[in-house]
Design a protein around this motif. Structure first.
Motif, PDB file in Angstrom:
ATOM      1  N   THR A  77     -22.097  -8.023 -17.899  1.00  0.00           N
ATOM      2  CA  THR A  77     -22.346  -6.666 -17.776  1.00  0.00           C
ATOM      3  C   THR A  77     -21.610  -6.962 -15.983  1.00  0.00           C
ATOM      4  OG1 THR A  77     -24.901  -6.341 -18.803  1.00  0.00           O
ATOM      5  CG2 THR A  77     -23.993  -4.758 -16.596  1.00  0.00           C
ATOM      6  N   PRO A  78     -20.020  -5.415 -16.589  1.00  0.00           N
ATOM      7  CA  PRO A  78     -19.517  -5.911 -14.784  1.00  0.00           C
ATOM      8  C   PRO A  78     -20.048  -5.924 -13.598  1.00  0.00           C
ATOM      9  CG  PRO A  78     -18.754  -4.529 -16.201  1.00  0.00           C
ATOM     10  CD  PRO A  78     -19.905  -4.498 -16.906  1.00  0.00           C
ATOM     11  N   GLN A  79     -20.224  -6.255 -12.600  1.00  0.00           N
ATOM     12  CA  GLN A  79     -21.067  -5.878 -11.260  1.00  0.00           C
ATOM     13  C   GLN A  79     -20.525  -5.753 -10.065  1.00  0.00           C
ATOM     14  OE1 GLN A  79     -24.461  -6.744 -10.930  1.00  0.00           O
ATOM     15  NE2 GLN A  79     -24.666  -8.558 -12.642  1.00  0.00           N
ATOM     16  N   TYR A  80     -21.344  -4.984  -9.058  1.00  0.00           N
ATOM     17  CA  TYR A  80     -21.183  -4.437  -7.910  1.00  0.00           C
ATOM     18  C   TYR A  80     -20.821  -5.971  -7.590  1.00  0.00           C
ATOM     19  CZ  TYR A  80     -21.899   0.128  -9.679  1.00  0.00           C
ATOM     20  OH  TYR A  80     -22.158   1.353 -10.172  1.00  0.00           O
ATOM     21  N   SER A  81     -20.178  -6.243  -6.199  1.00  0.00           N
ATOM     22  CA  SER A  81     -20.473  -6.955  -5.184  1.00  0.00           C
ATOM     23  C   SER A  81     -19.353  -6.877  -3.653  1.00  0.00           C
ATOM     24  CB  SER A  81     -19.841  -8.330  -5.603  1.00  0.00           C
ATOM     25  OG  SER A  81     -19.790  -9.214  -4.603  1.00  0.00           O
ATOM     26  N   VAL A  82     -20.707  -6.954  -2.444  1.00  0.00           N
ATOM     27  CA  VAL A  82     -20.005  -6.736  -1.045  1.00  0.00           C
ATOM     28  C   VAL A  82     -19.431  -7.705  -0.975  1.00  0.00           C
ATOM     29  CG1 VAL A  82     -20.343  -5.718   0.721  1.00  0.00           C
ATOM     30  CG2 VAL A  82     -21.322  -4.326  -1.125  1.00  0.00           C
ATOM     31  N   PRO A  83     -18.341  -7.676  -0.065  1.00  0.00           N
ATOM     32  CA  PRO A  83     -18.324  -8.916   0.896  1.00  0.00           C
ATOM     33  C   PRO A  83     -19.750  -9.502   1.787  1.00  0.00           C
ATOM     34  CG  PRO A  83     -16.175  -7.274   0.979  1.00  0.00           C
ATOM     35  CD  PRO A  83     -17.503  -6.535   0.811  1.00  0.00           C
ATOM     36  N   ALA A  84     -19.600 -10.895   1.887  1.00  0.00           N
ATOM     37  CA  ALA A  84     -20.612 -11.060   2.617  1.00  0.00           C
ATOM     38  C   ALA A  84     -19.948 -11.549   3.952  1.00  0.00           C
ATOM     39  CB  ALA A  84     -20.898 -12.904   1.728  1.00  0.00           C
ATOM     40  N   THR A 131      -7.896  -5.822 -16.382  1.00  0.00           N
ATOM     41  CA  THR A 131      -8.509  -6.252 -15.608  1.00  0.00           C
ATOM     42  C   THR A 131      -9.616  -5.358 -14.336  1.00  0.00           C
ATOM     43  OG1 THR A 131      -6.766  -7.910 -15.453  1.00  0.00           O
ATOM     44  CG2 THR A 131      -8.850  -9.029 -13.898  1.00  0.00           C
ATOM     45  N   ALA A 132      -8.636  -4.960 -13.965  1.00  0.00           N
ATOM     46  CA  ALA A 132      -9.969  -3.700 -12.974  1.00  0.00           C
ATOM     47  C   ALA A 132     -10.760  -2.643 -13.599  1.00  0.00           C
ATOM     48  CB  ALA A 132      -8.799  -3.223 -11.775  1.00  0.00           C
ATOM     49  N   ASP A 133      -9.843  -2.432 -14.625  1.00  0.00           N
ATOM     50  CA  ASP A 133     -10.976  -1.713 -15.627  1.00  0.00           C
ATOM     51  C   ASP A 133     -12.390  -2.128 -16.201  1.00  0.00           C
ATOM     52  OD1 ASP A 133      -9.554   0.073 -15.363  1.00  0.00           O
ATOM     53  OD2 ASP A 133      -8.767   0.369 -17.405  1.00  0.00           O
ATOM     54  N   LYS A 134     -12.117  -3.833 -16.582  1.00  0.00           N
ATOM     55  CA  LYS A 134     -13.323  -4.299 -17.353  1.00  0.00           C
ATOM     56  C   LYS A 134     -13.976  -5.018 -16.521  1.00  0.00           C
ATOM     57  CE  LYS A 134     -10.045  -6.896 -20.816  1.00  0.00           C
ATOM     58  NZ  LYS A 134      -9.795  -8.035 -20.953  1.00  0.00           N
ATOM     59  N   LEU A 135     -12.914  -4.900 -14.895  1.00  0.00           N
ATOM     60  CA  LEU A 135     -14.603  -4.973 -13.883  1.00  0.00           C
ATOM     61  C   LEU A 135     -15.629  -4.000 -13.582  1.00  0.00           C
ATOM     62  CD1 LEU A 135     -12.478  -7.330 -12.213  1.00  0.00           C
ATOM     63  CD2 LEU A 135     -14.337  -8.388 -13.159  1.00  0.00           C
ATOM     64  N   MET A 136     -15.329  -2.774 -14.178  1.00  0.00           N
ATOM     65  CA  MET A 136     -16.074  -1.503 -13.350  1.00  0.00           C
ATOM     66  C   MET A 136     -17.503  -1.227 -13.640  1.00  0.00           C
ATOM     67  SD  MET A 136     -14.341   0.480 -11.413  1.00  0.00           S
ATOM     68  CE  MET A 136     -12.278  -0.605 -10.661  1.00  0.00           C
ATOM     69  N   PRO A 137     -18.101  -1.140 -12.667  1.00  0.00           N
ATOM     70  CA  PRO A 137     -19.786  -1.617 -13.160  1.00  0.00           C
ATOM     71  C   PRO A 137     -20.177  -0.143 -13.606  1.00  0.00           C
ATOM     72  CG  PRO A 137     -19.147  -2.758 -10.872  1.00  0.00           C
ATOM     73  CD  PRO A 137     -18.296  -1.846 -11.522  1.00  0.00           C
ATOM     74  N   ASP A 138     -21.033  -0.015 -13.984  1.00  0.00           N
ATOM     75  CA  ASP A 138     -21.508   1.695 -14.177  1.00  0.00           C
ATOM     76  C   ASP A 138     -22.931   1.636 -14.571  1.00  0.00           C
ATOM     77  OD1 ASP A 138     -21.886   0.428 -16.684  1.00  0.00           O
ATOM     78  OD2 ASP A 138     -20.979   1.411 -17.736  1.00  0.00           O
ATOM     79  N   TYR A 139     -23.517   1.013 -13.718  1.00  0.00           N
ATOM     80  CA  TYR A 139     -25.005   1.282 -13.408  1.00  0.00           C
ATOM     81  C   TYR A 139     -25.766   1.952 -11.572  1.00  0.00           C
ATOM     82  CZ  TYR A 139     -24.555  -3.198 -11.191  1.00  0.00           C
ATOM     83  OH  TYR A 139     -24.033  -3.914 -10.362  1.00  0.00           O
ATOM     84  N   ASP A 171     -31.686  -1.768 -17.129  1.00  0.00           N
ATOM     85  CA  ASP A 171     -31.724  -3.548 -17.396  1.00  0.00           C
ATOM     86  C   ASP A 171     -30.955  -4.086 -16.504  1.00  0.00           C
ATOM     87  OD1 ASP A 171     -32.523  -2.387 -19.819  1.00  0.00           O
ATOM     88  OD2 ASP A 171     -30.854  -2.968 -20.827  1.00  0.00           O
ATOM     89  N   SER A 172     -32.627  -5.446 -16.359  1.00  0.00           N
ATOM     90  CA  SER A 172     -32.826  -6.013 -15.278  1.00  0.00           C
ATOM     91  C   SER A 172     -33.055  -7.234 -14.873  1.00  0.00           C
ATOM     92  CB  SER A 172     -31.989  -5.400 -13.987  1.00  0.00           C
ATOM     93  OG  SER A 172     -33.463  -5.186 -13.078  1.00  0.00           O
ATOM     94  N   TRP A 173     -32.977  -8.670 -14.504  1.00  0.00           N
ATOM     95  CA  TRP A 173     -34.228  -9.215 -14.233  1.00  0.00           C
ATOM     96  C   TRP A 173     -35.821  -8.586 -13.614  1.00  0.00           C
ATOM     97  CZ3 TRP A 173     -34.942 -11.143  -9.637  1.00  0.00           C
ATOM     98  CH2 TRP A 173     -35.016 -10.844  -8.471  1.00  0.00           C
ATOM     99  N   TYR A 174     -35.233  -7.868 -12.725  1.00  0.00           N
ATOM    100  CA  TYR A 174     -36.447  -7.008 -12.212  1.00  0.00           C
ATOM    101  C   TYR A 174     -37.314  -6.690 -13.228  1.00  0.00           C
ATOM    102  CZ  TYR A 174     -33.865  -6.311  -8.313  1.00  0.00           C
ATOM    103  OH  TYR A 174     -33.049  -7.005  -7.152  1.00  0.00           O
ATOM    104  N   MET A 175     -36.520  -5.830 -14.101  1.00  0.00           N
ATOM    105  CA  MET A 175     -37.621  -5.859 -15.805  1.00  0.00           C
ATOM    106  C   MET A 175     -37.704  -6.310 -16.800  1.00  0.00           C
ATOM    107  SD  MET A 175     -37.329  -2.172 -14.705  1.00  0.00           S
ATOM    108  CE  MET A 175     -38.276  -1.594 -16.268  1.00  0.00           C
TER     109      MET A 175
END
Ligand code: NAP
Length: 555
Positions: free
Chosen positions: A219-226, A327-335, A503-507
């Motif tokens: 599952t591609p993920q969103y990430s924000v710079p730390a 590669t960018a397309d594959k990295l696109m999250p959609d949740y 779908d997540s580990w919270y669930m």
């Protein structure tokens, strides 16, 4: 308060305590400190060779906290500690957090009551004596009136059930159970399965050293710079100077709202123009860290429209960074952004611009099997020297189910939680008297400041123990009805948000066969207000049992 046992008594092979704490991580250490400070005899068991829990096991490259170490990811109970410990970075790396935890253990002389390399293999309640008996891997047996389970919300590593996984002939490591010895990636072809926080933190570090890294992404993920940086001495001095106010603010319930998964910036997204909103997203992205969530609009997790806008903003950032469009397309999250645990990174997307990194999209090209020499996906064989499983945890309920305590009538927790978890306040379980959980399912746990949350839950548990002792009572447990009410409350809060839509580990949906059930109480600081109110109403929802005569002589 009276304490029946101040020192362990030898009784054949059994040691007797007031409290057994299971787990010597951040929560268990505070529980020991606090409960011992009340004059109770306390013994802590942990299976690991050292203290630290999560911070002992998760020593993969790149592991660091992703909230500000000072003032947010640290203990708050001791002003002296705040004054003494010099955090060096805004988001401390794992070795620094572990060193801090070790410092705390020494500073408060905790080690003398901790037994390491000691797994609790059985914990069983005896209704006649109103005590728990704990059997350990070393053959040592202990009896205690109370058991506090500080077993961690993210401590049972999820080894995926991928065909052939045990046949791999190279080195294989799980991020959540990383070896103590240094791991060299130099000259190696490394495959990483998983792109959650652990994968996103470790992949850039591994890529700096390895000959080649193949990232297997489901599952591609969103990430924000730390945007981690050295912590300026002035900032630390400011935190220390204003510590009382900061601590009070951290624990304060949200103003004017009874519900806030993330309190937000106090502005309504719907009262601002799209341009204003975009300007805020950009400002927060530049600031980085979890501020991207905490400083965002309160509607972020409540409104599809706002969440879609934020999600699209973040996808735009990925497009700007990743040079190869495929590669960018594959990295696109959609949740819906942040309905999985928000991730922070240090150069994650940039890593995919490196020549030595390949991304495999498992949704298009699934793994068929792991072989002795690599991973075979539908389209090809990926030859590997090392496999890194960044595949997460059987989160929140997993560690309690692994412990599997046996309550009244010998009923096991696995039986009780067969279809879903049931408890009250996230800390107590009907049928399991005198047993408490810290960061259990149904607490704010992983969505709150974990060290502070552990302190507040422990304080509540300690007050409950004190109440019981002061009243000369023998046992406490919640009613079945209280559990039903709590379940409804946790679920209703979750249903006000977008969390259950993903779908997540919270669930629980990261573990095949695990019941789908949102496992975090989204009340934030309001939760802590709520549990204090329950106590103030004479422990509403609990039943207390008179002390049995047998119990008073047992310890
Ligand atoms: P995670 O978020 O559960 O991520 C696991 C990854 O493995 C996901 O990408 C998942 O894909 C993938 N995966 C699992 N089983 C798979 C399979 N059979 N085949 C292919 N891929 C599979 O685990 P994590 O990254 O260890 O993080 C867990 C939590 O720990 C975090 O969310 C965070 O709360 C905490 N953590 C915190 C920090 C920090 O504070 N700095 C750092 C690390 C971890 P799917 O998404 O498709 O399931």
């Amino acid at each position: 308060m009276t304490s029946t046992t101040h020192h362990p008594l030898e009784d054949g092979a059994t040691e007797h305590y007031d409290v057994v704490v299971i787990g010597a991580g951040v929560s268990g250490l505070y529980a020991l400190h606090h409960l011992r400070g009340m004059g109770l005899s306390v013994r802590v068991y942990d299976g690991a060779p050292e203290i630290g829990g999560t911070w002992w096991y998760n020593r993969y490259p790149g592991a660091r906290v992703d909230g500000p170490s000072a003032p947010l990811y640290c203990y708050t109970f001791s002003d002296e500690l705040v004054q003494e410990w010099d955090w060096t970075e805004t988001q401390a790396a794992q070795p620094e957090v572990l060193a801090y935890v070790e410092y705390v253990a020494d500073r408060f002389d905790l080690r003398r009551d901790i037994r390491l390399e000691t797994w609790v293999q059985d914990a069983r309640y005896d209704e006649a004596t109103q005590r728990w008996t704990v059997e350990t891997s070393t053959g040592l047996r202990a009896s205690a009136q109370f058991v506090v389970c500080a077993v961690g919300a993210l401590s049972v590593a999820n080894k995926p059930d991928i065909p052939g996984i045990d046949d791999f002939g190279g080195e294989c490591f799980h991020t959540g159970d990383w070896p103590q010895e240094p791991v060299s990636f130099s000259g190696k072809r490394v495959g990483v399965i998983g792109t959650g926080s652990s994968g996103v933190q470790s992949i850039p570090e591994i890529a700096k050293e390895a000959a080649h890294v193949t990232v297997f992404q489901r599952t591609p993920q969103y990430s924000v710079p730390a945007r981690n940086r050295p912590l300026e001495p002035e900032r630390l001095a400011e935190v220390r100077k204003n510590w009382d106010a900061i601590r009070a603010e951290m624990a304060a319930p949200p103003q004017g709202a009874d519900f806030a998964p993330f309190p937000g910036n106090g502005r309504s997204a719907f009262e601002e123009t799209p341009e204003q909103r975009h300007a805020l997203y950009e400002e927060l992205w530049q600031e980085g860290s979890l501020s991207f969530v905490a400083g965002n609009y309160p509607e972020l997790l409540m409104s599809e429209e706002i969440n879609r806008e934020v999600s699209e903003f973040l996808r735009g950032k990925i497009r700007q960074v990743v040079r190869d469009p495929e590669t960018a397309d594959k990295l696109m999250p959609d949740y819906f952004y942040a309905t999985k645990r928000p991730i922070l990174d240090d150069g994650y997307y940039e890593t995919f611009n490196r020549d030595n990194v390949t991304l495999v999209d498992l949704r298009q090209d699934p793994i068929e099997t792991i072989t002795s020499t690599g991973v075979r996906t539908a389209t090809r064989e990926h030859a590997l020297d090392m496999l890194v499983l960044a595949t997460g945890f059987d989160a929140i309920t997993g560690s309690m189910l692994r412990l599997d305590p046996k309550g009244r009538g010998g009923v096991s927790l696995k039986e009780k939680w067969q279809s879903r978890f049931h408890n009250y306040l996230g800390m107590t379980i009907n049928g399991f008297p005198n047993l408490f959980m810290i960061h259990g399912p149904g607490t704010p746990g992983v969505l709150y400041l974990m060290p502070l949350g552990a302190e507040l839950e422990t304080d509540w548990i300690a007050n409950c123990v004190r109440y019981l002792r002061d009243q000369g009572l023998g046992a406490v447990e919640p009613t079945h009805d209280a559990e039903k009410t709590w379940d409804r409350e946790v679920t209703e809060l979750a249903n006000k948000t977008l969390f259950p839509r993903t779908d997540s580990w919270y669930m629980g949906s990261n573990i095949p066969g695990k019941p789908r059930h949102f496992s975090v109480h989204l009340g934030g600081p309001g939760y802590f207000q709520r549990i204090v109110e329950v106590a103030a109403k004479g422990y509403e929802g609990f039943v207390f049992e008179e002390e049995h005569r047998a119990a008073s002589t047992a310890g």
